[in-house]
Design a protein around this motif. Structure first.
Motif, PDB file in Angstrom:
ATOM      1  N   ALA A  95      24.823  52.600  37.768  1.00 18.55           N
ATOM      2  CA  ALA A  95      25.236  53.695  38.657  1.00 18.55           C
ATOM      3  C   ALA A  95      24.199  53.927  39.757  1.00 18.55           C
ATOM      4  O   ALA A  95      24.555  54.221  40.906  1.00 18.55           O
ATOM      5  N   ALA A  96      22.935  53.763  39.407  1.00 18.01           N
ATOM      6  CA  ALA A  96      21.883  53.974  40.415  1.00 18.01           C
ATOM      7  C   ALA A  96      21.862  52.843  41.438  1.00 18.01           C
ATOM      8  O   ALA A  96      21.632  53.070  42.630  1.00 18.01           O
ATOM      9  N   LEU A  97      22.115  51.624  40.977  1.00 20.30           N
ATOM     10  CA  LEU A  97      22.195  50.499  41.917  1.00 20.30           C
ATOM     11  C   LEU A  97      23.310  50.766  42.924  1.00 20.30           C
ATOM     12  O   LEU A  97      23.167  50.534  44.124  1.00 20.30           O
ATOM     13  N   ARG A  98      24.400  51.295  42.428  1.00 25.24           N
ATOM     14  CA  ARG A  98      25.551  51.528  43.290  1.00 25.24           C
ATOM     15  C   ARG A  98      25.329  52.708  44.234  1.00 25.24           C
ATOM     16  O   ARG A  98      25.761  52.672  45.389  1.00 25.24           O
ATOM     17  N   SER A  99      24.630  53.734  43.744  1.00 23.71           N
ATOM     18  CA  SER A  99      24.448  54.924  44.587  1.00 23.71           C
ATOM     19  C   SER A  99      23.242  54.798  45.508  1.00 23.71           C
ATOM     20  O   SER A  99      22.978  55.687  46.302  1.00 23.71           O
ATOM     21  N   ASP A 105      28.424  45.859  35.129  1.00 25.93           N
ATOM     22  CA  ASP A 105      29.191  45.021  36.054  1.00 25.93           C
ATOM     23  C   ASP A 105      28.372  43.835  36.574  1.00 25.93           C
ATOM     24  O   ASP A 105      27.187  43.698  36.284  1.00 25.93           O
ATOM     25  N   GLY A 106      29.033  43.006  37.356  1.00 25.35           N
ATOM     26  CA  GLY A 106      28.419  41.775  37.862  1.00 25.35           C
ATOM     27  C   GLY A 106      27.117  41.977  38.619  1.00 25.35           C
ATOM     28  O   GLY A 106      26.116  41.314  38.303  1.00 25.35           O
ATOM     29  N   PRO A 107      27.092  42.876  39.611  1.00 23.70           N
ATOM     30  CA  PRO A 107      25.834  43.065  40.345  1.00 23.70           C
ATOM     31  C   PRO A 107      24.688  43.510  39.432  1.00 23.70           C
ATOM     32  O   PRO A 107      23.541  43.098  39.626  1.00 23.70           O
ATOM     33  N   THR A 108      25.006  44.308  38.433  1.00 24.74           N
ATOM     34  CA  THR A 108      23.957  44.769  37.507  1.00 24.74           C
ATOM     35  C   THR A 108      23.457  43.606  36.655  1.00 24.74           C
ATOM     36  O   THR A 108      22.250  43.463  36.410  1.00 24.74           O
ATOM     37  N   VAL A 140       4.630  55.640  33.073  1.00 24.36           N
ATOM     38  CA  VAL A 140       5.222  54.388  33.551  1.00 24.36           C
ATOM     39  C   VAL A 140       5.688  54.627  34.983  1.00 24.36           C
ATOM     40  O   VAL A 140       6.523  55.502  35.227  1.00 24.36           O
ATOM     41  N   GLU A 141       5.125  53.888  35.916  1.00 25.20           N
ATOM     42  CA  GLU A 141       5.439  54.088  37.336  1.00 25.20           C
ATOM     43  C   GLU A 141       6.015  52.834  37.955  1.00 25.20           C
ATOM     44  O   GLU A 141       5.512  51.733  37.729  1.00 25.20           O
ATOM     45  N   GLY A 142       7.037  53.024  38.745  1.00 25.77           N
ATOM     46  CA  GLY A 142       7.657  51.900  39.445  1.00 25.77           C
ATOM     47  C   GLY A 142       8.949  52.401  40.041  1.00 25.77           C
ATOM     48  O   GLY A 142       9.108  53.609  40.269  1.00 25.77           O
ATOM     49  N   THR A 143       9.900  51.505  40.281  1.00 29.25           N
ATOM     50  CA  THR A 143      11.202  51.997  40.720  1.00 29.25           C
ATOM     51  C   THR A 143      11.901  52.637  39.523  1.00 29.25           C
ATOM     52  O   THR A 143      11.612  52.294  38.370  1.00 29.25           O
ATOM     53  N   PHE A 144      12.836  53.540  39.820  1.00 29.06           N
ATOM     54  CA  PHE A 144      13.608  54.137  38.732  1.00 29.06           C
ATOM     55  C   PHE A 144      14.201  53.040  37.854  1.00 29.06           C
ATOM     56  O   PHE A 144      14.131  53.088  36.628  1.00 29.06           O
ATOM     57  N   ALA A 145      14.780  52.046  38.512  1.00 33.41           N
ATOM     58  CA  ALA A 145      15.494  50.995  37.779  1.00 33.41           C
ATOM     59  C   ALA A 145      14.584  50.270  36.794  1.00 33.41           C
ATOM     60  O   ALA A 145      14.938  50.073  35.628  1.00 33.41           O
ATOM     61  N   SER A 175      28.655  62.255  40.961  1.00 31.07           N
ATOM     62  CA  SER A 175      29.453  61.402  41.844  1.00 31.07           C
ATOM     63  C   SER A 175      29.054  59.942  41.680  1.00 31.07           C
ATOM     64  O   SER A 175      29.902  59.048  41.629  1.00 31.07           O
ATOM     65  N   ALA A 176      27.742  59.706  41.601  1.00 34.56           N
ATOM     66  CA  ALA A 176      27.260  58.333  41.454  1.00 34.56           C
ATOM     67  C   ALA A 176      27.757  57.743  40.132  1.00 34.56           C
ATOM     68  O   ALA A 176      28.201  56.590  40.072  1.00 34.56           O
TER      69      ALA A 176
END
Lengths: 454, 454
Positions: free
Chosen positions: A41-45, A100-103, A134-139, B235-236
């Protein structure tokens, strides 16, 4: 003083994986499904790349406990390094429609490239101590939640029990023998955590194989029952393992067994083990009997349902070593810690330089958390005794700089703080030595250090 | 009736190992050192080849519990099959001086060639129930003690908690989500045991991968905090996971979140999750609010520190599913069972036809055991309700022959009772249905069936 982020311990040259059967090739599926759906969901948003800081902490110690013990850090570092999705895992996630595929594509290239700071292994902690950041991107950070908590919650629970038992044993050796009372791989981690907490050896061969912990063990009641007489069994054991072995003397009659044991092995008999009955009474009787038989150097090992209180109650008994099983591997009433992994700060955009701002869930039912990435320091008084645990956000006050507790564990995805297990064990002893004396009380009470937020 | 030794369940065509990261290539080091030193001494004394029978049983249930649940049997079968010593393990044992050359040679060729009988997975048990019988030479049987107990003690503890929670949930779905509260591999076994005990799904991806248990999960508070507003987060999530998803509504204000959730997802919103606060009160309020908003079909999932009592207390609340973590994976106060593995009979010589005679440790401090290999039967009354658990040695009385509990699991070293996990889950339901009604009481009490020794 403790290692601070500026003063890194030297890297341990050993490989993180010393082999099967205990290491696993990938830790990526030791993960709750929601970490992956949040990622999707975060990748998409468009929020997946926001820089984020997650913190591990606990809101409370188990009731009445006066301190906690950080354990499992070395295993966390291995787990982070081995957190990769191979084709079979990706196929599983795809076939089950988890993401999904992109994930899936994103996961295929995943490896953690962020930073981890934390209390080093063996250190003590209190409610609110920022144990790991732990620090980095959310993902990249959100994915690690489950496996990090699994390891720290389990291992720290065992280490805390071990530490209290070590306090109670007051220098007498402690043998970890709880493998049969917990999951077969949890048992290996429990041996490791017990060693950090002050145990001396383990019965678990996998723990020796994987972590180099000294292993011990000689015989069980089955061995005596296998033979036609107890004397036959003792003779067989001494013939095979030497007179320095430990003979189990409570299969039939203890006094008779002790007599037979010394007759068979001679006064150089290594030890006798008592696994049932009134240990206090038996230890005194057996000691007297051994001394009367000239076996003054033969030691007495006791191993029956011990916990820290039972160990303490044997302080005045002539006991030379304790074997502990169930109560150790189940955390002596507290088989898990209540550590959580919370987002405490994140950027408002995925711009590289965007500043992190504090975030926190609103308080309800005691589940609030404090926003912002935190440092921690433990200043000492003039006698070298810790006065408090100071936790804050923002710059570290200069007078606390030398008393910081967190060390850098991972930098840019690379583990920079691998260390021998012995180091963690020594660190725990050093940390205990700096706590107020009340830390050594087994009785229920408040945490021995107050945590001050500044 | 239950499978008896004469009526074997069909073999499951699946391979025992479906792959990493959860299966391990060898289980041989999940073993206490004394198993190997006993082997060495027995090889030397000439008693190693005496035919022997070991039994797994427990002397008591956890205080107040009315029945136990056998779980882990399938994992035991895998563990026995994969109990092999490879070169690296033998080198370790040699270098550490654990055993001598002849013993190492014996171990190199080891595989279990004996027989195992036992209660099938999912069956209930009581103090003294002969849960598993391992027969073969002393040498080949003694080695398996630790790993068999590890698996059964852990998995059965979780299954027993799961079963009580399933009783309390009275048909509402239960989600296992305790991975973060226990060792990362214990968590996978816990998911499996919970499924046997009546849970419906798990958050643990490794449990889905390894055992095919349905996995679930959507989002945590971190996902809401990552976004600039709760609305953005919802929404996301809906954009990514669809309106059938579960939105977490307790990050800030529940009522506001529910309103936003239905605005964003529409009345077809799948579910809302409440993870803190007064669940009874909130469930009623949220249900009313959802209904007022036209989201009558939106379900309510609750997930905050639940145990069987909390679940039971929500029986009258409009809750549609329960997520359970800590209390499940830690056995709801009893993280391990007290199962032991005892030599109960052995031959007087290693002659092939030598009869087995009963052996037992003498009673002291309650640690006695009953000699002889035992059968068990659970006769039913005319209403199909179990009356007692009859345990005996020697020939089975004809009237009990059809009510035997043990099935053959391994014959001559080959696993003959592999089965889908679903079968164990169904067997547990069937076994529960035959117990007296008092088995369904959560209150403390005596075991619901008396064990009669004949």
């Amino acid at each position: 003083m403790l290692d601070s982020p500026g003063a890194l311990p030297p890297e341990d040259p050993r490989q993180p994986e010393t082999g099967l059967p205990v290491a696993v090739p990938s830790t990526a599926l030791f993960t709750d499904q929601y970490e992956l759906t949040m990622l999707q969901a975060a990748l998409r948003s468009g929020t997946a790349e926001r820089r984020s800081a997650f913190e591990v902490f606990t809101r409370r110690l188990p009731e009445g406990r006066r301190y906690g013990v950080v354990a499992g850090t070395g295993r966390v570092l291995d787990a982070v390094e081995n957190f990769r999705f191979d084709d079979r895992m990706l196929t599983f996630l795809s076939e089950q429609g988890v993401v999904d595929g992109p994930t899936l594509e994103w996961l295929a290239g995943y490896r953690f490239r962020g930073d981890i700071l934390g209390y080093p292994e063996g250190e003590v902690y209190f409610p609110g101590s920022p144990l790991l950041r732990v620090e980095g991107t959310f993902a990249e950070c959100v994915l690690l939640e489950t496996v990090i908590l699994s390891i720290l919650n389990h291992d720290s629970a065992v280490a805390a029990a071990a530490s209290r038992m070590a306090v109670a044993a007051a220098g007498r050796p402690l043998i970890e023998m709880g493998a049969r009372r917990t999951h077969e791989l949890a048992a290996v981690a429990a041996s490791r955590a017990a060693y950090v907490g002050g145990f001396n050896s383990t019965s678990d061969l996998a723990a020796g194989f994987r972590y180099g912990i000294p292993t011990v063990g000689t015989s069980a009641h089955a061995f005596t029952l296998l033979h036609d007489t107890e004397r036959d069994a003792f003779s067989a054991q001494v013939a095979s393992l030497g007179s320095g072995t430990t003979l189990l003397v409570d299969t039939y009659d203890v006094a008779e067994a002790v007599r037979t044991a010394v007759e068979v092995a001679g006064p150089e008999l290594g030890a006798v083990r008592i696994d049932s009955g009134d240990l206090l009474l038996l230890a005194h009787r057996v000691r007297q009997q051994l001394d009367d038989l000239g076996a003054e150097k033969t030691r007495i090992v006791v191993t029956s349902d011990l916990d820290e209180y039972a160990i303490a109650s044997l302080a005045a008994a002539p006991v030379d070593a304790y074997g502990v099983g169930t109560q150790l591997v189940t955390g002596s009433g507290h088989p898990t810690c209540s550590m959580v992994y919370k987002l405490v700060a994140r950027a408002d955009s995925d711009e590289p330089g965007a500043p992190l701002r504090p975030v926190a869930k609103r308080s309800m039912g005691g589940k609030s958390s404090l926003g912002g990435a935190k440092w921690a320091a433990r200043p000492l008084d003039s006698a070298g005794v810790a006065e408090s645990e100071v936790v804050g956000t923002g710059p570290v006050p200069p007078e606390l700089a030398d008393h910081q507790l967190q060390v850098r564990l991972v930098r840019g995805g690379s583990v920079v703080a691998r260390e021998p297990l012995e180091t963690a064990r020594e660190r725990h002893l050093a940390a205990m030595a700096r706590l107020p004396m009340s830390a050594m009380q087994l009785s229920r009470g408040e945490p021995v250090l107050p945590v001050e937020h500044v």
